[in-house]
Design a protein around this motif. Structure first.
Motif, PDB file in Angstrom:
ATOM      1  N   UNK A 425       0.808  -1.214   0.000  1.00  0.00           N
ATOM      2  CA  UNK A 425       0.000   0.000   0.000  1.00  0.00           C
ATOM      3  C   UNK A 425       0.846   1.272   0.000  1.00  0.00           C
ATOM      4  N   UNK A 426       2.119   1.165  -0.431  1.00  0.00           N
ATOM      5  CA  UNK A 426       2.993   2.340  -0.382  1.00  0.00           C
ATOM      6  C   UNK A 426       2.441   3.474  -1.244  1.00  0.00           C
ATOM      7  N   UNK A 427       1.826   3.146  -2.407  1.00  0.00           N
ATOM      8  CA  UNK A 427       1.259   4.186  -3.273  1.00  0.00           C
ATOM      9  C   UNK A 427       0.116   4.910  -2.559  1.00  0.00           C
ATOM     10  N   UNK A 428      -0.749   4.147  -1.884  1.00  0.00           N
ATOM     11  CA  UNK A 428      -1.878   4.752  -1.174  1.00  0.00           C
ATOM     12  C   UNK A 428      -1.386   5.630  -0.025  1.00  0.00           C
ATOM     13  N   UNK A 429      -0.371   5.152   0.698  1.00  0.00           N
ATOM     14  CA  UNK A 429       0.172   5.937   1.806  1.00  0.00           C
ATOM     15  C   UNK A 429       0.770   7.245   1.293  1.00  0.00           C
ATOM     16  N   UNK A 430       1.568   7.149   0.221  1.00  0.00           N
ATOM     17  CA  UNK A 430       2.202   8.350  -0.330  1.00  0.00           C
ATOM     18  C   UNK A 430       1.182   9.347  -0.847  1.00  0.00           C
ATOM     19  N   UNK A 431       0.149   8.847  -1.515  1.00  0.00           N
ATOM     20  CA  UNK A 431      -0.886   9.734  -2.049  1.00  0.00           C
ATOM     21  C   UNK A 431      -1.648  10.424  -0.921  1.00  0.00           C
ATOM     22  N   UNK A 432      -1.961   9.676   0.140  1.00  0.00           N
ATOM     23  CA  UNK A 432      -2.663  10.259   1.280  1.00  0.00           C
ATOM     24  C   UNK A 432      -1.802  11.326   1.973  1.00  0.00           C
ATOM     25  N   UNK A 433      -0.521  11.047   2.140  1.00  0.00           N
ATOM     26  CA  UNK A 433       0.381  12.029   2.755  1.00  0.00           C
ATOM     27  C   UNK A 433       0.473  13.288   1.895  1.00  0.00           C
ATOM     28  N   UNK A 434       0.528  13.113   0.586  1.00  0.00           N
ATOM     29  CA  UNK A 434       0.575  14.273  -0.303  1.00  0.00           C
ATOM     30  C   UNK A 434      -0.696  15.113  -0.173  1.00  0.00           C
ATOM     31  N   UNK A 435      -1.837  14.444  -0.049  1.00  0.00           N
ATOM     32  CA  UNK A 435      -3.100  15.172   0.115  1.00  0.00           C
ATOM     33  C   UNK A 435      -3.105  15.982   1.405  1.00  0.00           C
TER      34      UNK A 435
END
Length: 661
Positions: A425-435
């Motif tokens: 889920x690294x992509x989901x984590x990174x996208x959420x942090x960016x948001x």
């Protein structure tokens, strides 16, 4: 004459439903196939008779037959035809007839499309469905007869409640009832399984499609009701934690838990007893909602009836079905096998986690809804439990659940690896942090909670995308191979991802509207300009208009941005002479996913009170619900959810081979 035909059809439907209850139940006990098959014929006959009664009542409304008390109390000859038709279910008696019609419709569907269900189980299911039908037909005929005559017949009707004269009424109640009543099938399957004393993974496979159908319609019904209240009542809000709103939300929470629990039972033969209990509780909550709306214990814009005698009758129905089914469950549960074992960190464990928080949230809403009523009965004190209570209790329960949603599909059955799932889920984590970072960077002030909320919504959306990507093998395989695998994924995979993404969209809309909406209450004279959400709103003045059965004062507004006119808006205050009731018709303009909302107040000394809102991304609340329902529909279309499809496929294959030989 058509009215008497409708009334007589209801009486015949009652007799048919009694036969449907008795004969198949006896047949299942003694193993008589002919008696069990009577349930199929009588189920279809009951539906046909109730449909005839509903058609008769509709004809009375369309023809403005004011000799029928129900038509006199809820219609008017000048009312538009659409609202004459929707007025059939815009009242207590007519809505109960629609409720029973949908109940009989589901029974007929089970009879017609349940060919692969074992004969004894099917007979018991139809018998339980018939008993529910008998109870509510008795309720209609004894306390809520929609065909009662008035002699002499009045020349004109009293009109329908003005706030119900809206297109949303044509959609909201039927959708909601399809959800409410659809859960009766899962309830009947649960009671039938308890009667047989036998439950297995095949039972879950038969129950899940019916539960999914009910869940889809209830999701759409709640969303439509939310939007109807938003634009029709002029309050500017999309959810008020109204007790009757809660009454529809509780079965949705419980039904969502039931869907996930049935999945565990189907795949791993686990959670058997818990799934049966959830099926009982979900429909019990639907019955409780019916009681709250029609007993007179609540005062709400949603409530239909205020006759305590009707409330006592429905309370007796609740006692029979809720008390009876729970007593049967207590008696039989010890004889049922609990099912397979699994590790806490597994897909089963994730779904149990889902069930735990959904049912706890449902219990919280139930307590907040019923506590004022119980307190008033016991002490005579009247209190109000509103949004602050639900926000402080329901919200925190949802956060860990939403955080866990993307993990579930990535965990293996029986024993999973949480660390491995987190790494995928690294992509989901990174996208959420960016948001979160972008929200903090581009908004005024430190809106930390809003930023975390946006991050949570994006986490759900990115998690859904990650689930589909990993199913295709991307990025371990080439894009062409991944695309080929993507097109070959089962529809249930797309359904799960869409449902989770729809939840993310709804969360995004809720957070954006709650944190960033602007509201202005001001007095305006013609020519005055106010600003909301970066838009300039110019008040052009009031004008009087006549409608078919109302008078209205319409306020004209020009919406501009940067000095350039965007659109003309209207908001109105209507008055319905027949009912002597005013309503507020909000003016709404949608720009992309956001809305400008205008509601008129009173006019004094040439100045009109105007309420202005700018609601960013608010449409995502309802778009998300539609996406969730679309995900449910895709799952329903999956071949594996068509009961008996594999067996029929094998049968066709063997027949083809025999012909070829």
């Amino acid at each position: 004459m058509i009215v008497e035909v409708g009334h007589f059809a209801l009486v015949l439907a009652l007799v048919t439903a009694i036969v449907q209850f008795g004969l198949p139940l006896i047949g299942a006990r003694i193993g008589d196939d002919r008696l069990m098959e009577t349930g199929e014929v009588t189920a279809v006959a009951s539906f046909a008779l109730i449909a005839l009664a509903f058609t008769a009542l509709t004809a009375a409304y369309v023809g403005s037959d004011f000799s029928v008390m129900n038509v006199f109390q809820n219609s008017h000859s000048a009312k538009p035809m659409l609202y004459k038709i929707t007025g059939v279910w815009g009242n207590h008696e007519g809505s109960m007839l629609l409720w029973v019609l949908i109940l009989a419709f589901f029974s007929a569907l089970v009879a017609l499309f349940g060919r692969d269900i074992p004969a004894s189980l099917k007979a018991n299911v139809l018998s339980v469905q018939a008993l529910i039908t008998v109870a509510f037909l008795l309720f209609i005929l004894l306390t809520s007869n929609p065909f009662e005559r008035l002699l002499p017949a009045p020349l004109e009707g009293q009109d329908l409640n003005p706030i119900l004269q809206d297109v949303g009424l044509a959609v909201h109640p039927p959708l909601l009832y399809l959800g409410y009543v659809g859960f009766s099938v899962a309830f009947s399957f649960a009671v039938a399984a308890l009667i047989d004393g036998r439950i297995d993974a095949a039972w879950a496979r038969w129950v899940r499609p019916w539960t999914l159908v009910a869940w889809i319609f209830l999701t759409l019904g709640i969303a439509m009701g939310s939007y109807w209240a938003y634009y029709e009542l002029g309050w500017g809000g999309w959810w008020f934690w109204d007790p009757v709103e809660n009454a529809s939300f509780m079965p949705w929470l419980s039904g969502t838990a039931l869907l996930h629990s049935a999945l565990v039972m189907e795949k791993r033969a686990a959670l058997k007893i818990w799934t049966v209990l959830l099926a009982i509780l979900t429909f019990s909550l639907s019955l409780l909602g019916t009681f709250l709306v029609r007993s007179g214990v609540l005062t709400s814009v949603h409530a239909f009836a205020t006759d305590p005698s009707r409330g006592v009758f429905i309370l007796a129905i609740l006692t029979l079905f809720i008390g009876g089914s729970l007593a049967l469950f207590a008696f039989r549960a010890q004889t049922l096998e609990s099912g397979g074992l699994f590790a806490p960190i597994s897909r089963e464990g994730a779904l149990v986690f889902n069930n735990l928080f959904l049912t706890t949230a449902c219990a919280t809403v139930l307590i907040g809804t019923l506590y004022p009523l119980v307190l008033e009965v016991l002490t005579g004190s009247k209190i109000s439990v509103g949004a602050p209570f639900f926000d402080l209790t329901f919200g925190p329960l949802m956060i860990p659940l939403l955080l866990a949603v993307p993990f579930g599909p990535l965990l293996a059955w029986k024993r999973g690896d949480l660390l491995a799932a987190a790494q995928r889920l690294y992509f989901a984590v990174g996208t959420a942090m960016a948001a979160i970072i972008l929200t903090l960077a581009f908004t005024e002030g430190m809106r930390i909670l809003a930023a975390l909320g946006f991050g949570l919504a994006v986490w759900l959306l990115a998690g859904a995308v990650t689930d589909l990507a990993l199913r295709t093998g991307y990025p371990r395989v080439t894009a062409r191979v991944a695309l080929r695998r993507f097109t070959g994924l089962p529809r249930s995979a797309f359904g799960t991802a869409l449902a989770h993404a729809g939840l993310g969209l709804t969360v995004l809309g809720v957070i954006a509207t709650s944190a960033f909406q602007t509201e202005l209450v001001t007095a305006m004279k013609p020519g005055d300009i106010r600003e909301a959400g970066g838009y300039q709103i110019r008040f052009e003045g009031l004008a009087a208009r006549e409608g078919p059965n109302y008078r209205e004062e319409v306020g004209g507004f020009t919406l501009s941005r940067g000095g350039v006119a965007v659109t003309q808006m209207e908001s109105a205050k209507r008055f319905y002479p027949a009912r002597q009731m005013p309503t507020t018709e909000a003016g709404i303009h949608t720009h992309w996913l956001s809305q400008t909302y205008i509601a008129l107040g009173e006019t004094t000394n040439g100045a009109t009170v105007v309420r202005l809102w700018y609601k960013p991304l608010i449409t995502l609340i309802w778009i998300g619900a539609v996406v969730m329902a679309l995900g449910g529909t895709l799952s329903l279309l999956d071949r594996r959810l068509r009961v008996g499809a594999p067996a029929r496929a094998r049968r066709r294959k063997s027949e083809t081979g025999a012909v070829a030989a």
